[in-house]
Motif scaffolding. Structure first.
Motif, PDB file in Angstrom:
ATOM      1  N   THR A 114       0.874  -1.291   0.083  1.00 53.30           N
ATOM      2  CA  THR A 114      -0.073  -0.073  -0.032  1.00 53.30           C
ATOM      3  C   THR A 114       0.921   1.273  -0.103  1.00 53.30           C
ATOM      4  N   ALA A 115       2.002   1.284   0.213  1.00 50.77           N
ATOM      5  CA  ALA A 115       2.799   2.435   0.440  1.00 50.77           C
ATOM      6  C   ALA A 115       3.189   2.931  -1.107  1.00 50.77           C
ATOM      7  N   LYS A 116       2.977   2.120  -2.116  1.00 48.28           N
ATOM      8  CA  LYS A 116       3.222   2.257  -3.554  1.00 48.28           C
ATOM      9  C   LYS A 116       2.257   3.195  -4.011  1.00 48.28           C
ATOM     10  N   ASN A 117       1.138   3.146  -3.534  1.00 47.83           N
ATOM     11  CA  ASN A 117      -0.162   4.000  -4.084  1.00 47.83           C
ATOM     12  C   ASN A 117      -1.060   4.260  -3.049  1.00 47.83           C
ATOM     13  N   PHE A 118      -0.802   4.847  -1.875  1.00 45.50           N
ATOM     14  CA  PHE A 118      -1.750   5.025  -0.872  1.00 45.50           C
ATOM     15  C   PHE A 118      -2.852   5.854  -0.881  1.00 45.50           C
ATOM     16  N   ALA A 119      -2.819   6.726  -2.302  1.00 49.54           N
ATOM     17  CA  ALA A 119      -3.836   7.624  -2.242  1.00 49.54           C
ATOM     18  C   ALA A 119      -3.866   7.872  -3.886  1.00 49.54           C
ATOM     19  N   THR A 120      -5.109   8.391  -4.280  1.00 51.86           N
ATOM     20  CA  THR A 120      -5.211   8.670  -5.741  1.00 51.86           C
ATOM     21  C   THR A 120      -6.214   9.896  -5.704  1.00 51.86           C
ATOM     22  N   THR A 121      -5.879  11.061  -6.569  1.00 44.44           N
ATOM     23  CA  THR A 121      -6.518  12.254  -6.482  1.00 44.44           C
ATOM     24  C   THR A 121      -6.608  12.648  -7.852  1.00 44.44           C
ATOM     25  N   ILE A 122      -7.837  13.424  -8.538  1.00 45.28           N
ATOM     26  CA  ILE A 122      -8.013  13.564  -9.797  1.00 45.28           C
ATOM     27  C   ILE A 122      -8.302  15.337  -9.602  1.00 45.28           C
ATOM     28  N   SER A 123      -8.267  15.772 -10.919  1.00 49.88           N
ATOM     29  CA  SER A 123      -8.643  17.219 -10.949  1.00 49.88           C
ATOM     30  C   SER A 123      -9.931  17.275 -10.770  1.00 49.88           C
ATOM     31  N   THR A 124     -10.363  18.514 -10.513  1.00 50.43           N
ATOM     32  CA  THR A 124     -12.189  18.778 -10.408  1.00 50.43           C
ATOM     33  C   THR A 124     -12.651  19.223 -11.821  1.00 50.43           C
ATOM     34  N   TRP A 125     -11.992  19.158 -12.777  1.00 46.98           N
ATOM     35  CA  TRP A 125     -12.523  19.368 -14.193  1.00 46.98           C
ATOM     36  C   TRP A 125     -12.034  18.312 -15.034  1.00 46.98           C
ATOM     37  N   VAL A 126     -13.109  18.062 -16.051  1.00 47.81           N
ATOM     38  CA  VAL A 126     -13.148  17.281 -17.130  1.00 47.81           C
ATOM     39  C   VAL A 126     -12.867  17.834 -18.318  1.00 47.81           C
ATOM     40  N   VAL A 127     -12.062  17.464 -19.237  1.00 48.05           N
ATOM     41  CA  VAL A 127     -11.613  18.100 -20.641  1.00 48.05           C
ATOM     42  C   VAL A 127     -12.110  16.857 -21.526  1.00 48.05           C
ATOM     43  N   THR A 128     -13.332  17.269 -22.113  1.00 48.76           N
ATOM     44  CA  THR A 128     -14.035  16.243 -23.262  1.00 48.76           C
ATOM     45  C   THR A 128     -13.068  16.170 -24.282  1.00 48.76           C
ATOM     46  N   SER A 129     -13.248  15.068 -24.848  1.00 48.11           N
ATOM     47  CA  SER A 129     -12.652  14.390 -26.082  1.00 48.11           C
ATOM     48  C   SER A 129     -12.990  15.396 -27.285  1.00 48.11           C
ATOM     49  N   MET A 130     -14.219  16.014 -27.101  1.00 47.64           N
ATOM     50  CA  MET A 130     -14.733  16.913 -28.307  1.00 47.64           C
ATOM     51  C   MET A 130     -14.010  18.136 -28.226  1.00 47.64           C
ATOM     52  N   ALA A 131     -13.780  18.720 -27.050  1.00 50.10           N
ATOM     53  CA  ALA A 131     -12.992  19.900 -27.104  1.00 50.10           C
ATOM     54  C   ALA A 131     -11.305  19.671 -27.301  1.00 50.10           C
ATOM     55  N   LEU A 132     -10.904  18.570 -27.445  1.00 48.89           N
ATOM     56  CA  LEU A 132      -9.432  18.242 -27.923  1.00 48.89           C
ATOM     57  C   LEU A 132      -9.415  18.109 -29.394  1.00 48.89           C
ATOM     58  N   ASP A 133     -10.432  17.809 -30.172  1.00 48.72           N
ATOM     59  CA  ASP A 133     -10.495  17.353 -31.333  1.00 48.72           C
ATOM     60  C   ASP A 133      -9.742  18.263 -32.512  1.00 48.72           C
ATOM     61  N   PRO A 134     -10.025  19.756 -32.110  1.00 54.39           N
ATOM     62  CA  PRO A 134      -9.598  20.758 -32.809  1.00 54.39           C
ATOM     63  C   PRO A 134      -7.938  20.648 -33.018  1.00 54.39           C
ATOM     64  N   PHE A 135      -7.438  20.087 -31.882  1.00 49.29           N
ATOM     65  CA  PHE A 135      -5.813  20.033 -31.900  1.00 49.29           C
ATOM     66  C   PHE A 135      -5.119  18.728 -32.222  1.00 49.29           C
ATOM     67  N   ARG A 136      -5.952  17.829 -32.885  1.00 53.89           N
ATOM     68  CA  ARG A 136      -5.441  16.705 -33.374  1.00 53.89           C
ATOM     69  C   ARG A 136      -4.481  17.090 -34.327  1.00 53.89           C
ATOM     70  N   CYS A 137      -3.261  16.250 -34.533  1.00 54.03           N
ATOM     71  CA  CYS A 137      -2.392  16.361 -35.458  1.00 54.03           C
ATOM     72  C   CYS A 137      -1.724  15.381 -35.671  1.00 54.03           C
ATOM     73  N   GLU A 138      -0.871  15.278 -36.945  1.00 49.68           N
ATOM     74  CA  GLU A 138       0.095  13.976 -37.425  1.00 49.68           C
ATOM     75  C   GLU A 138       1.351  14.337 -36.309  1.00 49.68           C
ATOM     76  N   THR A 139       1.659  13.065 -35.922  1.00 44.28           N
ATOM     77  CA  THR A 139       2.988  12.843 -35.238  1.00 44.28           C
ATOM     78  C   THR A 139       4.057  11.957 -35.865  1.00 44.28           C
ATOM     79  N   SER A 140       4.892  11.744 -35.070  1.00 46.73           N
ATOM     80  CA  SER A 140       6.047  10.669 -35.890  1.00 46.73           C
ATOM     81  C   SER A 140       5.439   9.444 -36.040  1.00 46.73           C
TER      82      SER A 140
END
Length: 145
Positions: A114-140
């Protein structure tokens, strides 16, 4: 001799005011250079977290086969990349908290507990997949999505 293993932690995921993290206590080596000196009990002195990206997924369960009398809930088959992309609702930042000094002591010979991962927290906001769509681009690695 015990096999090296990693345990999973059944716990809540905290965010916002729920995410106040209490410094854990546990067994600590008295002298890291001389394990024969044994251990002491006290608060973690080497607490850290790993910043990760997590995502929320939805949709029906993937099944290799319909349920049977012997196997009412068969293990689901893995999602393909296209299936996964269609099921991701949104992304959050996630912190995986660790007590490194307690982890060092418990790791040998049993593996991380349990010392390896004794707690988990997340941000209070969610970025939707749709909000990220305009930033999709080609990568290596080629065209994404």
């Amino acid at each position: 001799i015990f096999p090296s293993l990693s345990t999973s932690r059944g716990s809540s995921v905290g965010s916002g005011k729920m995410s106040t993290i209490r410094r854990p206590c546990g067994q600590l080596q008295i002298d890291a250079s001389d394990p024969t000196k044994g251990s002491t009990y006290g608060p973690c002195k080497l607490m850290d977290f790993e910043l990760e990206v997590a995502f929320f997924v939805g949709g029906p369960t993937n099944r290799d086969e319909p349920p049977t009398a012997d196997n009412k809930e068969p293990i689901g088959k893995p999602l393909t990349l296209d299936e996964a992309a269609n099921r991701i609702f949104g992304y959050v930042l996630m912190n995986d908290w660790s007590a490194r000094d307690i982890q060092k002591w418990e790791y040998v010979p049993l593996g991380p507990f349990t010392a390896k991962n004794f707690a988990t927290t997340i941000s209070t906001w969610v970025v939707t997949s749709m909000a990220l769509d305009p930033f999709r681009c080609e990568t290596s690695a080629g065209k994404q999505g």
